[in-house]
Design a protein around this motif. Structure first.
Motif, mmCIF file in Angstrom:
data_model
loop_
_atom_site.group_PDB
_atom_site.id
_atom_site.type_symbol
_atom_site.label_atom_id
_atom_site.label_comp_id
_atom_site.label_asym_id
_atom_site.label_seq_id
_atom_site.Cartn_x
_atom_site.Cartn_y
_atom_site.Cartn_z
ATOM 1 N N ALA A 27 0.832 -1.203 0.000
ATOM 2 C CA ALA A 27 0.000 0.000 0.000
ATOM 3 C C ALA A 27 0.870 1.257 0.000
ATOM 4 O O ALA A 27 0.584 2.223 -0.709
ATOM 5 C CB ALA A 27 -0.926 -0.009 1.209
ATOM 6 N N VAL A 28 1.938 1.247 0.808
ATOM 7 C CA VAL A 28 2.850 2.392 0.840
ATOM 8 C C VAL A 28 3.524 2.555 -0.518
ATOM 9 O O VAL A 28 3.641 3.670 -1.046
ATOM 10 C CB VAL A 28 3.915 2.203 1.946
ATOM 11 C CG1 VAL A 28 4.982 3.306 1.869
ATOM 12 C CG2 VAL A 28 3.251 2.215 3.316
ATOM 13 N N LEU A 29 3.967 1.444 -1.107
ATOM 14 C CA LEU A 29 4.635 1.471 -2.401
ATOM 15 C C LEU A 29 3.719 2.015 -3.484
ATOM 16 O O LEU A 29 4.137 2.785 -4.347
ATOM 17 C CB LEU A 29 5.103 0.053 -2.765
ATOM 18 C CG LEU A 29 5.844 -0.118 -4.094
ATOM 19 C CD1 LEU A 29 7.194 0.592 -4.040
ATOM 20 C CD2 LEU A 29 6.047 -1.592 -4.402
ATOM 21 N N MET A 30 2.440 1.614 -3.432
ATOM 22 C CA MET A 30 1.470 2.000 -4.463
ATOM 23 C C MET A 30 0.727 3.282 -4.113
ATOM 24 O O MET A 30 -0.138 3.738 -4.863
ATOM 25 C CB MET A 30 0.467 0.859 -4.665
ATOM 26 C CG MET A 30 1.130 -0.432 -5.127
ATOM 27 S SD MET A 30 0.049 -1.896 -4.997
ATOM 28 C CE MET A 30 -1.120 -1.530 -6.327
ATOM 29 N N LYS A 31 1.046 3.870 -2.927
ATOM 30 C CA LYS A 31 0.414 5.098 -2.451
ATOM 31 C C LYS A 31 -1.107 4.949 -2.381
ATOM 32 O O LYS A 31 -1.866 5.810 -2.835
ATOM 33 C CB LYS A 31 0.807 6.286 -3.335
ATOM 34 C CG LYS A 31 2.290 6.595 -3.316
ATOM 35 C CD LYS A 31 2.648 7.795 -4.143
ATOM 36 C CE LYS A 31 4.152 8.089 -4.053
ATOM 37 N NZ LYS A 31 4.543 9.264 -4.862
ATOM 38 N N ARG A 32 -1.546 3.845 -1.802
ATOM 39 C CA ARG A 32 -2.968 3.563 -1.628
ATOM 40 C C ARG A 32 -3.195 3.028 -0.221
ATOM 41 O O ARG A 32 -2.245 2.678 0.474
ATOM 42 C CB ARG A 32 -3.460 2.546 -2.669
ATOM 43 C CG ARG A 32 -3.327 3.022 -4.109
ATOM 44 C CD ARG A 32 -3.588 1.922 -5.102
ATOM 45 N NE ARG A 32 -4.947 1.411 -5.024
ATOM 46 C CZ ARG A 32 -5.377 0.361 -5.725
ATOM 47 N NH1 ARG A 32 -4.555 -0.274 -6.541
ATOM 48 N NH2 ARG A 32 -6.621 -0.050 -5.611
ATOM 49 N N GLN A 33 -4.458 2.954 0.187
ATOM 50 C CA GLN A 33 -4.782 2.365 1.475
ATOM 51 C C GLN A 33 -4.630 0.846 1.397
ATOM 52 O O GLN A 33 -4.882 0.236 0.340
ATOM 53 C CB GLN A 33 -6.218 2.723 1.880
ATOM 54 C CG GLN A 33 -6.447 4.212 2.112
ATOM 55 C CD GLN A 33 -5.657 4.739 3.288
ATOM 56 O OE1 GLN A 33 -5.523 4.074 4.313
ATOM 57 N NE2 GLN A 33 -5.126 5.941 3.155
ATOM 58 N N ALA A 34 -4.260 0.208 2.504
ATOM 59 C CA ALA A 34 -4.064 -1.241 2.523
ATOM 60 C C ALA A 34 -5.350 -1.982 2.135
ATOM 61 O O ALA A 34 -5.310 -2.986 1.418
ATOM 62 C CB ALA A 34 -3.580 -1.689 3.903
ATOM 63 N N ALA A 35 -6.489 -1.472 2.597
ATOM 64 C CA ALA A 35 -7.767 -2.115 2.273
ATOM 65 C C ALA A 35 -8.045 -2.067 0.774
ATOM 66 O O ALA A 35 -8.559 -3.037 0.186
ATOM 67 C CB ALA A 35 -8.902 -1.443 3.034
ATOM 68 N N GLU A 36 -7.690 -0.951 0.128
ATOM 69 C CA GLU A 36 -7.888 -0.834 -1.320
ATOM 70 C C GLU A 36 -7.034 -1.854 -2.071
ATOM 71 O O GLU A 36 -7.488 -2.466 -3.041
ATOM 72 C CB GLU A 36 -7.517 0.569 -1.786
ATOM 73 C CG GLU A 36 -8.446 1.669 -1.341
ATOM 74 C CD GLU A 36 -7.986 3.010 -1.880
ATOM 75 O OE1 GLU A 36 -8.227 3.291 -3.070
ATOM 76 O OE2 GLU A 36 -7.364 3.768 -1.120
ATOM 77 N N VAL A 37 -5.786 -2.001 -1.622
ATOM 78 C CA VAL A 37 -4.883 -2.964 -2.269
ATOM 79 C C VAL A 37 -5.429 -4.380 -2.119
ATOM 80 O O VAL A 37 -5.448 -5.161 -3.070
ATOM 81 C CB VAL A 37 -3.460 -2.861 -1.679
ATOM 82 C CG1 VAL A 37 -2.563 -3.944 -2.252
ATOM 83 C CG2 VAL A 37 -2.874 -1.484 -1.954
ATOM 84 N N ALA A 38 -5.907 -4.712 -0.913
ATOM 85 C CA ALA A 38 -6.456 -6.054 -0.671
ATOM 86 C C ALA A 38 -7.666 -6.323 -1.560
ATOM 87 O O ALA A 38 -7.793 -7.408 -2.146
ATOM 88 C CB ALA A 38 -6.835 -6.201 0.800
#
Length: 205
Positions: A27-38
């Motif tokens: 999420a940090v790498l993609m600059k998104r929230q962890a929930a969004e990545v999941a």
């Protein structure tokens, strides 16, 4: 995976999914929230194109007993009563960065204040009045330059060291106009972090 996805999706997935990064790190790498990545990865989990694996806990970024003998005097962990009373603030919208900074500073003997919401930063700082502020450059709603500029207009923070954290190039003219004291490159390294503190505030004897 290559057979069941498009070439573009295959390249994107293999670039970030290496079995060594947690969802939070992704999420940090993609600059998104962890929930969004999941959620975005859920279809690949369900089709078994991608699977989750157990990762060991991340090691502490700073071992208090390992470095004092090798660090310069200005970077030595705070050990005096005066030093332990110093409060260091870190304003960063990344939970991972805040957690890492908290661990490094706490292990060095400092009190730590972490703030993830830039909109609440100034009111929180006014309440706690830290001795030094580490400030992320790129954040939603307010960037580091804007927060620094607002802080410098408040009498309590006119002389407080403000250090910008950034993985990108710093606009030095804009930083100077905003009253920034110094800059520290991301990802933050323990030795450089402690040297920066020693450069701007005295930890006592």
């Amino acid at each position: 995976m290559q057979q069941q996805t498009s070439p573009a999706v295959y390249r994107q997935l293999t670039a970030v999914l290496d079995g060594k990064r947690s969802l939070r790190e992704l999420a940090v790498l993609m600059k998104r929230q962890a929930a969004e990545v999941a959620v975005s990865l859920l279809p690949y989990f369900q089709s078994k194109i991608v699977e989750l694996v157990q990762l060991p806990d991340l090691p502490l970024p700073h071992a208090a007993t390992a470095q004092p003998a090798t660090l310069p005097t200005s970077a030595a962990p705070a050990t005096s009563a005066a030093a332990k009373s110093l409060l260091i603030a870190c304003i960063d919208d990344s939970p991972l960065v805040c957690q890492t900074m908290d661990q490094m500073l706490s292990n060095a003997g400092y009190q730590v204040l972490t703030i993830q919401d830039p909109l609440r930063a100034i009111s929180t700082l006014l309440t706690r009045k830290p001795d030094l502020i580490f400030l992320d450059l790129v954040m939603p709603n307010l960037n580091g330059y804007e927060i620094s500029s607002r802080l410098r207009k408040i009498a309590a923070f006119r002389d407080t060291p403000i250090v910008i954290l950034s993985g990108n190039a710093i606009d030095r003219a804009q930083a100077q106009a905003a009253g920034v004291s110094d800059y520290l490159e991301k990802p933050v390294q323990t030795e450089k972090l402690l040297q920066m503190i020693g450069k701007h505030i005295s930890v006592g004897s």
